[in-house]
Design a protein around this motif. Sequence first.
Motif, PDB file in Angstrom:
ATOM      1  N   CYS A 178       1.796   4.856  -6.319  1.00 50.02           N
ATOM      2  CA  CYS A 178       0.518   4.788  -5.617  1.00 50.02           C
ATOM      3  C   CYS A 178      -0.126   3.443  -5.947  1.00 50.02           C
ATOM      4  O   CYS A 178      -0.043   2.952  -7.069  1.00 50.02           O
ATOM      5  CB  CYS A 178      -0.394   5.957  -5.947  1.00 50.02           C
ATOM      6  SG  CYS A 178      -0.794   6.135  -7.665  1.00 50.02           S
ATOM      7  N   SER A 179      -0.706   2.855  -4.937  1.00 54.66           N
ATOM      8  CA  SER A 179      -1.386   1.575  -5.110  1.00 54.66           C
ATOM      9  C   SER A 179      -2.887   1.816  -5.121  1.00 54.66           C
ATOM     10  O   SER A 179      -3.385   2.717  -4.456  1.00 54.66           O
ATOM     11  CB  SER A 179      -1.003   0.619  -3.982  1.00 54.66           C
ATOM     12  OG  SER A 179      -1.286   1.207  -2.731  1.00 54.66           O
ATOM     13  N   MET A 180      -3.571   1.002  -5.903  1.00 54.00           N
ATOM     14  CA  MET A 180      -5.017   1.135  -6.032  1.00 54.00           C
ATOM     15  C   MET A 180      -5.648  -0.244  -5.915  1.00 54.00           C
ATOM     16  O   MET A 180      -4.976  -1.255  -6.089  1.00 54.00           O
ATOM     17  CB  MET A 180      -5.359   1.768  -7.376  1.00 54.00           C
ATOM     18  CG  MET A 180      -4.835   3.183  -7.507  1.00 54.00           C
ATOM     19  SD  MET A 180      -4.893   3.782  -9.194  1.00 54.00           S
ATOM     20  CE  MET A 180      -3.253   3.365  -9.743  1.00 54.00           C
ATOM     21  N   ALA A 195      -9.495   3.822  -5.995  1.00 57.12           N
ATOM     22  CA  ALA A 195      -9.426   4.239  -4.597  1.00 57.12           C
ATOM     23  C   ALA A 195      -8.056   3.846  -4.045  1.00 57.12           C
ATOM     24  O   ALA A 195      -7.588   2.726  -4.234  1.00 57.12           O
ATOM     25  CB  ALA A 195     -10.532   3.570  -3.793  1.00 57.12           C
ATOM     26  N   SER A 196      -7.433   4.778  -3.388  1.00 54.12           N
ATOM     27  CA  SER A 196      -6.093   4.552  -2.875  1.00 54.12           C
ATOM     28  C   SER A 196      -6.104   3.512  -1.762  1.00 54.12           C
ATOM     29  O   SER A 196      -7.030   3.457  -0.959  1.00 54.12           O
ATOM     30  CB  SER A 196      -5.530   5.870  -2.356  1.00 54.12           C
ATOM     31  OG  SER A 196      -4.180   5.725  -2.050  1.00 54.12           O
ATOM     32  N   CYS A 197      -5.083   2.685  -1.723  1.00 57.50           N
ATOM     33  CA  CYS A 197      -4.957   1.683  -0.664  1.00 57.50           C
ATOM     34  C   CYS A 197      -4.273   2.316   0.545  1.00 57.50           C
ATOM     35  O   CYS A 197      -3.374   3.135   0.412  1.00 57.50           O
ATOM     36  CB  CYS A 197      -4.132   0.500  -1.145  1.00 57.50           C
ATOM     37  SG  CYS A 197      -4.962  -0.473  -2.400  1.00 57.50           S
ATOM     38  N   ASP A 198      -4.708   1.911   1.718  1.00 56.36           N
ATOM     39  CA  ASP A 198      -4.088   2.391   2.943  1.00 56.36           C
ATOM     40  C   ASP A 198      -4.137   1.276   3.974  1.00 56.36           C
ATOM     41  O   ASP A 198      -4.452   0.130   3.663  1.00 56.36           O
ATOM     42  CB  ASP A 198      -4.756   3.676   3.445  1.00 56.36           C
ATOM     43  CG  ASP A 198      -6.261   3.498   3.668  1.00 56.36           C
ATOM     44  OD1 ASP A 198      -6.726   2.353   3.806  1.00 56.36           O
ATOM     45  OD2 ASP A 198      -6.971   4.518   3.695  1.00 56.36           O
ATOM     46  N   VAL A 199      -3.824   1.591   5.207  1.00 56.98           N
ATOM     47  CA  VAL A 199      -3.789   0.581   6.267  1.00 56.98           C
ATOM     48  C   VAL A 199      -5.150  -0.090   6.442  1.00 56.98           C
ATOM     49  O   VAL A 199      -5.245  -1.285   6.701  1.00 56.98           O
ATOM     50  CB  VAL A 199      -3.305   1.217   7.592  1.00 56.98           C
ATOM     51  CG1 VAL A 199      -3.346   0.216   8.723  1.00 56.98           C
ATOM     52  CG2 VAL A 199      -1.900   1.770   7.419  1.00 56.98           C
ATOM     53  N   ALA A 200      -6.234   0.656   6.255  1.00 53.82           N
ATOM     54  CA  ALA A 200      -7.583   0.122   6.460  1.00 53.82           C
ATOM     55  C   ALA A 200      -7.922  -0.999   5.466  1.00 53.82           C
ATOM     56  O   ALA A 200      -8.650  -1.919   5.800  1.00 53.82           O
ATOM     57  CB  ALA A 200      -8.613   1.241   6.352  1.00 53.82           C
ATOM     58  N   SER A 260       9.867  -7.895   1.726  1.00 50.65           N
ATOM     59  CA  SER A 260       8.601  -8.541   2.071  1.00 50.65           C
ATOM     60  C   SER A 260       7.838  -7.794   3.164  1.00 50.65           C
ATOM     61  O   SER A 260       6.660  -8.063   3.372  1.00 50.65           O
ATOM     62  CB  SER A 260       8.852  -9.988   2.494  1.00 50.65           C
ATOM     63  OG  SER A 260       9.761 -10.033   3.579  1.00 50.65           O
ATOM     64  N   CYS A 261       8.468  -6.852   3.859  1.00 51.16           N
ATOM     65  CA  CYS A 261       7.780  -6.057   4.876  1.00 51.16           C
ATOM     66  C   CYS A 261       7.301  -4.704   4.344  1.00 51.16           C
ATOM     67  O   CYS A 261       6.620  -3.972   5.053  1.00 51.16           O
ATOM     68  CB  CYS A 261       8.703  -5.809   6.068  1.00 51.16           C
ATOM     69  SG  CYS A 261       8.931  -7.271   7.106  1.00 51.16           S
ATOM     70  N   THR A 262       7.647  -4.369   3.129  1.00 56.81           N
ATOM     71  CA  THR A 262       7.266  -3.075   2.565  1.00 56.81           C
ATOM     72  C   THR A 262       5.748  -2.941   2.547  1.00 56.81           C
ATOM     73  O   THR A 262       5.039  -3.813   2.064  1.00 56.81           O
ATOM     74  CB  THR A 262       7.819  -2.918   1.136  1.00 56.81           C
ATOM     75  OG1 THR A 262       9.236  -2.986   1.193  1.00 56.81           O
ATOM     76  CG2 THR A 262       7.400  -1.598   0.529  1.00 56.81           C
ATOM     77  N   GLY A 263       5.273  -1.835   3.075  1.00 59.76           N
ATOM     78  CA  GLY A 263       3.843  -1.561   3.104  1.00 59.76           C
ATOM     79  C   GLY A 263       3.094  -2.263   4.217  1.00 59.76           C
ATOM     80  O   GLY A 263       1.907  -2.073   4.384  1.00 59.76           O
ATOM     81  N   ASP A 264       3.769  -3.071   5.012  1.00 60.20           N
ATOM     82  CA  ASP A 264       3.142  -3.823   6.101  1.00 60.20           C
ATOM     83  C   ASP A 264       3.674  -3.285   7.422  1.00 60.20           C
ATOM     84  O   ASP A 264       4.785  -3.616   7.838  1.00 60.20           O
ATOM     85  CB  ASP A 264       3.462  -5.314   5.944  1.00 60.20           C
ATOM     86  CG  ASP A 264       2.778  -6.184   6.975  1.00 60.20           C
ATOM     87  OD1 ASP A 264       2.121  -5.640   7.891  1.00 60.20           O
ATOM     88  OD2 ASP A 264       2.896  -7.414   6.864  1.00 60.20           O
ATOM     89  N   ASN A 296       0.822  -1.206   0.000  1.00 58.75           N
ATOM     90  CA  ASN A 296       0.000   0.000   0.000  1.00 58.75           C
ATOM     91  C   ASN A 296       0.860   1.262   0.000  1.00 58.75           C
ATOM     92  O   ASN A 296       0.421   2.309  -0.440  1.00 58.75           O
ATOM     93  CB  ASN A 296      -0.998   0.006   1.155  1.00 58.75           C
ATOM     94  CG  ASN A 296      -0.321  -0.057   2.506  1.00 58.75           C
ATOM     95  OD1 ASN A 296       0.808  -0.528   2.613  1.00 58.75           O
ATOM     96  ND2 ASN A 296      -0.993   0.383   3.537  1.00 58.75           N
ATOM     97  N   THR A 297       2.102   1.161   0.462  1.00 55.30           N
ATOM     98  CA  THR A 297       3.036   2.285   0.400  1.00 55.30           C
ATOM     99  C   THR A 297       4.398   1.783  -0.051  1.00 55.30           C
ATOM    100  O   THR A 297       4.737   0.610   0.162  1.00 55.30           O
ATOM    101  CB  THR A 297       3.205   2.971   1.768  1.00 55.30           C
ATOM    102  OG1 THR A 297       3.709   2.010   2.705  1.00 55.30           O
ATOM    103  CG2 THR A 297       1.909   3.568   2.262  1.00 55.30           C
ATOM    104  N   LEU A 298       5.155   2.673  -0.655  1.00 53.44           N
ATOM    105  CA  LEU A 298       6.509   2.335  -1.098  1.00 53.44           C
ATOM    106  C   LEU A 298       7.341   3.602  -1.029  1.00 53.44           C
ATOM    107  O   LEU A 298       6.985   4.620  -1.630  1.00 53.44           O
ATOM    108  CB  LEU A 298       6.489   1.793  -2.526  1.00 53.44           C
ATOM    109  CG  LEU A 298       7.833   1.486  -3.181  1.00 53.44           C
ATOM    110  CD1 LEU A 298       8.595   0.418  -2.393  1.00 53.44           C
ATOM    111  CD2 LEU A 298       7.631   1.022  -4.609  1.00 53.44           C
ATOM    112  N   THR A 299       8.429   3.557  -0.270  1.00 55.39           N
ATOM    113  CA  THR A 299       9.311   4.702  -0.140  1.00 55.39           C
ATOM    114  C   THR A 299      10.288   4.708  -1.305  1.00 55.39           C
ATOM    115  O   THR A 299      11.003   3.729  -1.511  1.00 55.39           O
ATOM    116  CB  THR A 299      10.086   4.642   1.189  1.00 55.39           C
ATOM    117  OG1 THR A 299       9.144   4.558   2.250  1.00 55.39           O
ATOM    118  CG2 THR A 299      10.964   5.863   1.367  1.00 55.39           C
ATOM    119  N   LEU A 300      10.290   5.792  -2.057  1.00 57.55           N
ATOM    120  CA  LEU A 300      11.182   5.896  -3.209  1.00 57.55           C
ATOM    121  C   LEU A 300      12.237   6.973  -2.970  1.00 57.55           C
ATOM    122  O   LEU A 300      12.331   7.945  -3.690  1.00 57.55           O
ATOM    123  CB  LEU A 300      10.364   6.209  -4.471  1.00 57.55           C
ATOM    124  CG  LEU A 300       9.415   5.110  -4.910  1.00 57.55           C
ATOM    125  CD1 LEU A 300       8.558   5.559  -6.068  1.00 57.55           C
ATOM    126  CD2 LEU A 300      10.178   3.853  -5.276  1.00 57.55           C
TER     127      LEU A 300
END
Length: 160
Positions: A108-110, A117-122, A75-79, A63-67
Motif C-alpha cells: 500500500c502506498s501512502m 491516506a491511501s494513494c489512488d488515481v486522484a 515504469s508504467c506500474t501504477g500509472d 499508487n498500486t502494485l500487483t503482487l
Amino acid sequence: KFKGFSLVELMVVIAIIGVVSAVAASSISVIQKNSRDAQRVSDLNTLKVALQQYYADKQYYPNTLTLTAGAQLDSCTGDSGCTNPTKIYLRNTPVDPVQGTTTPYTYCSMRTATNTASCDVANFGQCHYFSLCATRENPSGTTTCSCAAPATGNTQVNPL
C-alpha cells in the motif's frame, strides 16, 4: 541357549526409534517454517529495493502494485495512462512461498509516513511512502502491518 533378542528388548528399541523420529519430524517442520519466513523477508527486501529504484527515477512510489505471480514492476506500474514501459525494475514480483496462501504479500502506498491516506488515481504522483506486508509462520515480535488500505501481516517493510 537361544540366540536373539527378547520381546522386551525389541519393544524398548522400537520405542526409542519412535521418540527419535517424532523429535526429528517436529524439528524439520520448524526448520521449514523458518526457511519460508526467511524467504518472505528476502522477498520483501527485494521489492523494497525495486520500489526505491522506481522512486529514484520518478520521485514518487506507484499508487498500486500487483503482487501476483508473473507481474512486473516497471515504469508504467501504477500509472493507468502509461502503456509502454521504458524501464523494468523487477521482472517477476516474488510471491509467498506457500502455494495457495490466503495471506499473500500486500503493498500500500501512502502520501507520507505520517499522512497515511491511501494513494489512488486522484492523487497520482503524491505517494512518498509505502508499506509492504507479509505473514510469517513464526513471527519474531508483535509487529503488525499498519496501512490505510486493507493489509494483513505480522511483518512490515517500509522505505529507508
